[in-house]
Design a protein around this motif. Structure first.
Motif, PDB file in Angstrom:
ATOM      1  N   ALA A 322      27.000 -31.416 -37.629  1.00 23.25           N
ATOM      2  CA  ALA A 322      27.131 -32.287 -36.463  1.00 23.25           C
ATOM      3  C   ALA A 322      27.654 -31.505 -35.271  1.00 23.25           C
ATOM      4  N   VAL A 323      27.172 -31.894 -34.092  1.00 22.80           N
ATOM      5  CA  VAL A 323      27.720 -31.378 -32.845  1.00 22.80           C
ATOM      6  C   VAL A 323      28.258 -32.560 -32.046  1.00 22.80           C
ATOM      7  N   ILE A 324      29.278 -32.272 -31.256  1.00 25.52           N
ATOM      8  CA  ILE A 324      29.911 -33.275 -30.401  1.00 25.52           C
ATOM      9  C   ILE A 324      29.659 -32.880 -28.956  1.00 25.52           C
ATOM     10  N   LEU A 325      29.053 -33.770 -28.190  1.00 24.77           N
ATOM     11  CA  LEU A 325      28.771 -33.505 -26.782  1.00 24.77           C
ATOM     12  C   LEU A 325      29.955 -33.942 -25.911  1.00 24.77           C
ATOM     13  N   ASP A 326      30.251 -33.147 -24.904  1.00 21.18           N
ATOM     14  CA  ASP A 326      31.317 -33.523 -23.965  1.00 21.18           C
ATOM     15  C   ASP A 326      30.966 -34.820 -23.246  1.00 21.18           C
ATOM     16  N   ASP A 327      29.714 -34.914 -22.801  1.00 20.55           N
ATOM     17  CA  ASP A 327      29.293 -36.030 -21.953  1.00 20.55           C
ATOM     18  C   ASP A 327      28.352 -36.938 -22.748  1.00 20.55           C
ATOM     19  N   PRO A 328      28.781 -38.154 -23.093  1.00 17.32           N
ATOM     20  CA  PRO A 328      27.902 -39.045 -23.849  1.00 17.32           C
ATOM     21  C   PRO A 328      26.611 -39.388 -23.108  1.00 17.32           C
ATOM     22  N   ALA A 329      26.615 -39.249 -21.770  1.00 15.97           N
ATOM     23  CA  ALA A 329      25.412 -39.542 -21.000  1.00 15.97           C
ATOM     24  C   ALA A 329      24.287 -38.560 -21.306  1.00 15.97           C
ATOM     25  N   GLN A 330      24.616 -37.409 -21.906  1.00 12.46           N
ATOM     26  CA  GLN A 330      23.599 -36.412 -22.234  1.00 12.46           C
ATOM     27  C   GLN A 330      23.078 -36.532 -23.669  1.00 12.46           C
ATOM     28  N   ARG A 331      23.637 -37.456 -24.433  1.00 22.22           N
ATOM     29  CA  ARG A 331      23.251 -37.542 -25.847  1.00 22.22           C
ATOM     30  C   ARG A 331      21.761 -37.793 -26.024  1.00 22.22           C
ATOM     31  N   ASP A 332      21.228 -38.799 -25.369  1.00 25.00           N
ATOM     32  CA  ASP A 332      19.823 -39.151 -25.567  1.00 25.00           C
ATOM     33  C   ASP A 332      18.897 -38.075 -25.006  1.00 25.00           C
ATOM     34  N   GLU A 333      19.323 -37.411 -23.938  1.00 25.93           N
ATOM     35  CA  GLU A 333      18.544 -36.285 -23.406  1.00 25.93           C
ATOM     36  C   GLU A 333      18.450 -35.175 -24.458  1.00 25.93           C
ATOM     37  N   PHE A 334      19.569 -34.899 -25.122  1.00 23.12           N
ATOM     38  CA  PHE A 334      19.609 -33.868 -26.164  1.00 23.12           C
ATOM     39  C   PHE A 334      18.745 -34.278 -27.358  1.00 23.12           C
ATOM     40  N   LEU A 335      18.830 -35.556 -27.772  1.00 23.19           N
ATOM     41  CA  LEU A 335      18.014 -36.046 -28.881  1.00 23.19           C
ATOM     42  C   LEU A 335      16.530 -35.953 -28.544  1.00 23.19           C
ATOM     43  N   THR A 336      16.173 -36.295 -27.340  1.00 21.70           N
ATOM     44  CA  THR A 336      14.770 -36.235 -26.926  1.00 21.70           C
ATOM     45  C   THR A 336      14.259 -34.804 -26.928  1.00 21.70           C
ATOM     46  N   ALA A 337      15.039 -33.891 -26.348  1.00 25.03           N
ATOM     47  CA  ALA A 337      14.610 -32.491 -26.241  1.00 25.03           C
ATOM     48  C   ALA A 337      14.437 -31.853 -27.613  1.00 25.03           C
ATOM     49  N   THR A 338      15.382 -32.064 -28.498  1.00 20.10           N
ATOM     50  CA  THR A 338      15.290 -31.441 -29.823  1.00 20.10           C
ATOM     51  C   THR A 338      14.140 -32.027 -30.636  1.00 20.10           C
ATOM     52  N   ASN A 339      13.999 -33.334 -30.631  1.00 22.07           N
ATOM     53  CA  ASN A 339      12.905 -33.942 -31.397  1.00 22.07           C
ATOM     54  C   ASN A 339      11.545 -33.595 -30.804  1.00 22.07           C
TER      55      ASN A 339
END
Length: 391
Positions: A322-339
C-alpha cells in the motif's frame, strides 16, 4: 502537503511490477509446488468431498504454521469468522466491536450471528484497530454488567471485539488484549489477510480466544475457496468441528444430528491444494517481503506519496502493498493513471459504516479510518514479483 507527480510514480511502480510491459494483476496465486500431484491423488482415489486424508493433514499443518493447538478448516473465511463469533458467545441482539476499515466479510459474519457491528477507529501505525482509541471510547460508552459490558447508549451487550490485520500488518495485539481483559471482552481475531505475518516473533490468529483466516484465491496461500478457525482451546475446536459438520453424531451408518448446525466442511480436494500451498508459505513470505523492500526503496524519494511499512515489532507478510498519498484529491488521478497503464491498483474499502446495510450501526468518531480510506492505494503484490528472476 506535497504534490505527487502521478506519471512518474506510475512509471516507478511499472518498473518493478511490469518491467517487460503488459498488464499486471493486483495479486495472483502462485502454483509452483506439489499442487498438481496432491489434487491428482484426490481424483485418482475418489476422495474429493468433505472426508479425506488431506483435510486432517491440512488442519494439522496449519495449526503448526499458525502456532496454535488446533485448526478447523471450512468453506471460506466468512464462515470461519461466523462460527468463531458463535463460539465466543455472541448472541442475537449483541454488539460486536470491529474496525470500520475492513473488508465487508467482517461485519457480515457479525450480522450472520444476528448481532450488530459497532464500528471503531483505526491506527496510522498498523492500519488496524486502535487499542488506545477503543479504550477511550469504552470508557465513555460502556458500563460493567453481570453478563459482560453493555453499551449505556443502546442498552445492548458488548459481546466481543474483532481486530482485523489489515493487508497482513499486525494490530497492536498486546495493547488490545489489555483493553479486552479490562472489559472482559473475548477477542476474536480476523486473520484473513495475515497468514505468515509475525508479531514479536509469534504468528497471528491465536492471540485471542479464537481466530479465523481465509484461503480465497487472492490470499497469500489459497485453497481456491476456504477458511479456517484457529484456537488453543481443544474444547472450542471440538465444538467448531461439530457445528461445521452439520452436528452429526459419529456412527458407522446412522444419520443422527443433535442441533441446528452448518454444512461448512472444506472438501478434501481443496485441502489438498492447501497442503501444497502451505509448504510454499515461507517462500511466498520471503518473496513478498523482498517485493516490499523494492517498492520502499524505489518510492522513497517521491514527493506526495509514501510506502506503508510494517509496524514496529512486526514481520508482515505484505499481503497487499500500500501507498499513502499526501493529497486525497490525487487518489483517483493516481488510480486512473496506473490502471490505464496496465498496472492494477485499487483504493481501500469503503468504510463499513457507510454501506447501506450498516449505516445505522453504532460507531465512534472515525478520523483516522476516514483519512486512510481517502488516501490509501494498493499496488501489485503477487509473490512472483518478488521471486528470483523477477528482481
Amino acid at each position: 502537503m506535497s504534490y505527487l507527480d502521478v506519471r512518474h510514480a506510475t512509471s516507478v511502480i511499472a518498473e518493478i511490477a511490469a518491467p517487460s510491459g503488459g498488464r499486471v494483476a493486483l495479486h495472483e496465486p502462485q502454483f509452483s509446488g506439489a499442487e498438481w500431484g496432491y489434487v491428482k491423488e484426490c481424483l485418482d482415489t475418489g476422495w474429493v468431498s468433505s472426508v479425506g486424508s488431506f483435510v486432517d493433514r491440512f488442519e494439522s499443518d496449519l495449526a503448526a504454521a499458525c502456532g496454535v493447538k488446533r485448526a478447523v478448516v471450512v468453506v471460506n473465511g466468512t464462515a470461519a469468522l461466523q462460527i468463531a463469533l458463535l463460539l465466543a458467545g455472541v448472541r442475537r441482539g449483541d454488539e460486536v466491536l470491529t474496525p470500520a476499515l475492513t473488508f465487508v466479510a467482517t461485519p457480515n459474519a457479525i450480522a450472520h450471528c444476528g448481532a450488530i457491528p459497532h464500528f471503531v477507529d483505526s491506527s496510522w501505525d498498523t492500519l488496524g484497530l486502535d487499542p488506545k482509541g477503543l479504550s477511550d471510547w469504552l470508557d465513555r460508552i460502556a458500563e460493567p454488567h453481570a453478563d459482560g459490558p453493555r453499551n449505556r447508549i443502546t442498552g445492548r451487550r458488548l459481546a466481543a471485539v474483532v481486530p482485523m490485520h489489515t493487508f497482513g500488518h499486525p494490530v497492536d495485539m498486546p495493547g488490545l488484549l489489555k483493553v479486552a481483559d479490562r472489559w472482559e471482552l473475548p477477542v476474536v481475531e480476523d486473520a484473513a489477510e495475515s497468514i505468515g505475518s509475525l508479531q514479536d516473533g509469534r504468528p497471528l490468529g491465536g492471540r485471542g480466544l479464537i481466530g479465523a483466516t481465509s484461503f480465497n484465491g487472492n490470499k497469500i496461500i489459497t485453497t481456491g475457496g476456504g477458511g479456517a478457525l484457529l484456537t488453543n482451546d481443544d474444547t472450542l475446536a471440538h465444538r467448531a468441528k461439530h457445528l461445521t459438520t452439520t452436528a452429526k453424531a459419529p456412527h458407522r451408518w446412522a444419520f443422527s444430528h443433535d442441533e441446528i448446525a452448518f454444512n461448512y466442511r472444506m472438501p478434501n480436494i481443496n485441502a489438498a491444494l492447501g497442503c501444497a500451498q502451505l509448504e510454499k508459505l515461507p517462500t511466498f513470505v520471503r518473496a513478498k517481503r523482498a517485493l516490499a523492500r523494492r517498492y520502499s526503496a524505489a518510492l522513497a524519494d517521491l514527493a506526495g506519496l509514501r510506502f506503508f511499512a510494517e509496524p514496529d515489532g512486526a514481520e508482515s507478510n505484505y499481503w497487499l502493498n500500500a501507498v499513502i498519498l499526501d493529497d486525497p484529491a490525487q487518489r483517483d488521478e493516481f488510480l486512473t493513471a496506473t490502471n490505464d497503464a496496465g498496472i492494477m491498483t485499487r483504493p481501500c474499502w469503503t468504510l463499513m459504516c457507510d454501506l447501506p446495510m450498516y449505516r445505522e450501526c453504532p460507531q465512534m468518531d472515525l478520523p483516522v479510518a476516514r483519512a486512510i480510506e481517502a488516501r490509501l492505494v494498493n499496488i501489485p503484490s503477487s509473490p512472483i514479483l518478488g521471486m528470483a528472476g523477477k528482481m
